[in-house]
Design an enzyme around this catalytic site. Structure first.
Site, mmCIF file in Angstrom:
data_model
loop_
_atom_site.group_PDB
_atom_site.id
_atom_site.type_symbol
_atom_site.label_atom_id
_atom_site.label_comp_id
_atom_site.label_asym_id
_atom_site.label_seq_id
_atom_site.Cartn_x
_atom_site.Cartn_y
_atom_site.Cartn_z
ATOM 1 N NE ARG A 109 3.368 2.439 -8.276
ATOM 2 C CZ ARG A 109 3.670 3.710 -8.370
ATOM 3 N NH1 ARG A 109 3.656 4.289 -9.541
ATOM 4 N NH2 ARG A 109 3.981 4.414 -7.314
ATOM 5 N N GLY A 142 -1.763 0.955 -12.181
ATOM 6 C CA GLY A 142 -0.652 0.007 -12.317
ATOM 7 C C GLY A 142 0.583 0.583 -12.989
ATOM 8 N NE ARG A 199 10.558 -2.214 -6.767
ATOM 9 C CZ ARG A 199 9.753 -1.806 -5.785
ATOM 10 N NH1 ARG A 199 9.988 -0.678 -5.149
ATOM 11 N NH2 ARG A 199 8.719 -2.537 -5.428
ATOM 12 N NE ARG A 206 6.537 -5.292 -1.044
ATOM 13 C CZ ARG A 206 6.797 -4.090 -1.511
ATOM 14 N NH1 ARG A 206 6.543 -3.041 -0.770
ATOM 15 N NH2 ARG A 206 7.274 -3.923 -2.713
ATOM 16 C CG ASP A 276 2.478 -1.082 2.446
ATOM 17 O OD1 ASP A 276 2.328 -0.410 3.481
ATOM 18 O OD2 ASP A 276 2.408 -0.597 1.307
ATOM 19 C CG ASP A 286 7.735 0.129 -2.127
ATOM 20 O OD1 ASP A 286 8.304 -0.531 -3.025
ATOM 21 O OD2 ASP A 286 6.557 -0.061 -1.801
HETATM 22 P P1 AMP Z 1 3.032 2.753 -1.872
HETATM 23 O O1 AMP Z 1 2.490 3.827 -0.998
HETATM 24 O O2 AMP Z 1 3.662 3.241 -3.134
HETATM 25 O O3 AMP Z 1 3.925 1.820 -1.142
HETATM 26 O O4 AMP Z 1 1.780 1.912 -2.388
HETATM 27 C C1 AMP Z 1 0.794 1.398 -1.558
HETATM 28 C C2 AMP Z 1 -0.066 0.434 -2.327
HETATM 29 O O5 AMP Z 1 -0.664 1.071 -3.446
HETATM 30 C C3 AMP Z 1 0.674 -0.765 -2.883
HETATM 31 O O6 AMP Z 1 -0.179 -1.862 -2.807
HETATM 32 C C4 AMP Z 1 0.946 -0.371 -4.305
HETATM 33 O O7 AMP Z 1 1.102 -1.473 -5.143
HETATM 34 C C5 AMP Z 1 -0.321 0.411 -4.651
HETATM 35 N N1 AMP Z 1 -0.107 1.386 -5.722
HETATM 36 C C6 AMP Z 1 0.582 2.544 -5.668
HETATM 37 N N2 AMP Z 1 0.549 3.191 -6.849
HETATM 38 C C7 AMP Z 1 -0.183 2.415 -7.685
HETATM 39 C C8 AMP Z 1 -0.581 2.525 -9.047
HETATM 40 N N3 AMP Z 1 -0.245 3.569 -9.807
HETATM 41 N N4 AMP Z 1 -1.327 1.524 -9.551
HETATM 42 C C9 AMP Z 1 -1.682 0.462 -8.818
HETATM 43 N N5 AMP Z 1 -1.349 0.308 -7.538
HETATM 44 C C10 AMP Z 1 -0.609 1.269 -6.968
HETATM 45 MG MG MG Z 2 4.739 0.159 -1.268
#
Ligand code: AMP
Ligand code: MG
Length: 536
Positions: A109, A142, A199, A206, A276, A286
């Site tokens: 996203r 997203g 951002r 990463r 990540d 993040d």
């Molecule tokens: P995070 O835990 O926020 O670092 O996200 C982990 C993974 O999930 C990353 O690849 C993000 O891009 C994906 N992600 C988190 N929230 C969303 C969302 N609402 N839509 C699409 N991808 C997401």
């Molecule tokens: Mg992330």
């Protein structure tokens, strides 16, 4: 001359120019192979409105005061308009989530609009978070909701002003769209206002960017990406070669140690230290279910998803960072014919962190000049004292700076039988303190006082020095929540007010005492204030 619109900045899209991209250009979810990114356009929204703006970051980028008010800015920073001078793309990366290899993750996203280069030659990537699906969105939409976007916007800038390495946030835009979220994961989703944060960072690379190439045995690409990173993000290391690659990994380890030291200094808990979410530049990246320590507790994590394992609690952050670096080292093995430099880097992390952390803790208690065993004992004993006394992490250190030592009048309780009022005011439940906790705190304060007296640092000097490393204002979880509640009602004034206060977190500001108070009782167990879910 500063530009009054984004179109007035210089752009140089090095990442997409020099690295291989995904051959497929359609935007649908898929496993991408042999590429570092996928080109993708943001999804248009109905009614973009800028409700948060970082003036100093805008100035750093070369934008003037007009830029915030231009319609073009809102259109671009919401993803509605993608002028020719931008080249949007989503990065491909993988990662370990909660200790397990999760395969391809990627910018699900986040969409990078492009790279701008300032007149001073600094490179900045602009990235929209919440601007619609990408090939990496997996099962999600997203998008991002207002509450998590307010938190990311404010905390990025707050961390910067605290002196903590971090990605930045230029803007916070409400989209006019509603986004469905099940905040408590209890089968009760609700529609929430959508938002997009822009951002900004020199790069968003990463640990997981390297890991995905290693995991899929894309060795040539891995090598290329390492050398690209050295040339772009670490140009001071010189041409990519075995020596500079080694130096690079060592740098990554040292920068990570510095970042973690800062987190421990200000009481920040990231909440999701998956690989990540670890920046190769050692930036905090993040901002999800992060939080700030209030009553001191090394086991505290704000993340409800992690409530049982507490993998990412405050006290474990230093060792988790090392674990993450080890995963990065494993991924880099094919590029390093000899594993010794990688092991050296990991050892460097540990020695660097230990040294820095001790220095930092001594600074926090104003005992910098003293190298004595006694001052190290004071540092070692303090966490246990704070935890037993339920002291507010932020306020305790500010009150300790006021604690009289050298200038203590002889008549004023030289034996220190009672907790001084200032220190007491930093405790959450002083009336319920056990004799044991009281005893520990008094013993510590007596030892501290005698150590300060030995060093002869005048109280005023000590106070000034301590107040430069111990913030008075941090983005307490409940303060962020108050700003969110108001913003959801259409009033963004608290976001602006908080941003203004957090711009000078070490300086007492007239009329702003209410932003430097202990967490109120109502916030102790309220969602968004004490615990946060990953739903964002
Ligand atoms: P995070 O835990 O926020 O670092 O996200 C982990 C993974 O999930 C990353 O690849 C993000 O891009 C994906 N992600 C988190 N929230 C969303 C969302 N609402 N839509 C699409 N991808 C997401
Ligand atoms: Mg992330």
């Amino acid at each position: 001359m500063p530009a009054n619109e984004l179109s007035g900045l210089q752009f140089d899209h090095r990442f997409v120019r020099e690295l291989p991209g995904d051959a497929i250009s359609d935007n649908y979810r898929r496993q991408v192979r042999n590429a570092c990114y996928s080109r993708v356009a943001p999804t248009p929204v109905t009614c973009p409105r800028i409700i948060g703006w970082s003036w100093e970051l805008a100035a750093t980028l070369g934008l003037d005061q007009q830029a915030r008010n231009s319609d073009e800015t809102a259109q671009i920073l919401s993803g509605n308009l993608v002028p020719d001078f931008l080249q949007p793309f989503a990065m491909r990366y993988g990662g370990h989530q909660f200790g397990n290899w999760a395969g391809q993750l990627g910018d699900g996203r986040a969409i990078i609009l492009g790279e701008t280069v300032t007149t001073g030659g600094n490179r900045w990537m602009l990235q929209l978070k919440g601007a619609g699906p990408t090939p990496y969105s997996r099962t999600a939409d997203g998008l991002a909701v207002l509450r998590s976007s307010v938190r990311e916007f404010l905390c990025s800038e707050a961390m910067f002003h605290l002196g903590v390495p971090t990605t930045r946030a230029l803007s916070l835009v409400t989209t006019g769209e509603s986004v469905l979220r099940d905040m408590f994961y209890d089968g009760n989703p609700r529609h929430e206002p959508g938002a997009v944060v822009c951002r900004v960072a020199p790069s968003f690379t990463r640990f997981g960017n390297f890991q995905i190439h290693a995991a899929l045995k894309e060795t040539e690409l891995l090598q290329k990406f390492v050398d690209y990173t050295i040339a772009t993000d670490f140009p001071e290391l010189g041409e990519p070669a075995p020596e500079s690659r080694k130096e690079w990994f060592h740098q990554v380890c040292q920068r990570t140690a510095e970042m973690i030291t800062h987190w421990m200094r200000v009481g920040f808990v990231h909440g999701v230290m998956n690989t990540d979410n670890m920046s190769i530049l050692g930036l905090t990246i993040d901002y999800g279910p992060y939080g700030w320590l209030e009553d001191y507790d090394t086991n505290w994590t704000p993340n409800t998803t992690d409530a049982n394992g507490r993998r990412y609690c405050f006290g474990r952050q230093p060792s988790i960072a090392l674990w993450n670096l080890l995963q990065l080292a494993n991924a880099l093995m094919p590029v390093f014919s000899d594993p010794a430099p990688l092991q050296e880097g990991l050892d460097l992390y540990t020695s660097h962190f230990n040294k820095q952390c001790l220095t930092m803790m001594k600074q926090k208690i104003g005992l910098t000049s003293a190298a004595s065993e006694q001052s190290e004992q004071l540092v070692d004993a303090l966490p246990g004292v704070l935890q037993a006394a339920e002291a507010d992490m932020t306020l305790f250190y500010r009150q300790l700076a006021e604690f009289p030592t050298v200038s203590l009048p002889a008549a004023a309780d030289p034996a220190l039988q009672e907790i001084p009022a200032g220190i007491r005011s930093a405790l959450y439940r002083p009336e319920q303190l056990t004799d044991d906790a009281t005893g520990k705190l008094l013993t510590w304060l007596r030892d501290y006082r005698s150590e300060i007296q030995k060093t002869g640092i005048p109280d005023a000097e000590r106070r000034t020095a301590m107040n430069q490393v111990n913030p008075l204002y941090v983005l307490r979880n409940y303060l962020a929540q108050l700003a969110i509640d108001r913003a959801e009602q259409g009033d963004s004034s608290l976001i602006e007010e908080l941003l203004a206060v957090l711009r000078n977190p070490y300086d007492e500001q007239p009329g702003k005492a209410h932003f430097a108070e202990k967490r109120p009782d109502w916030a102790r167990h309220k969602a968004g204030c004490s615990m946060l879910s990953c739903s964002s």
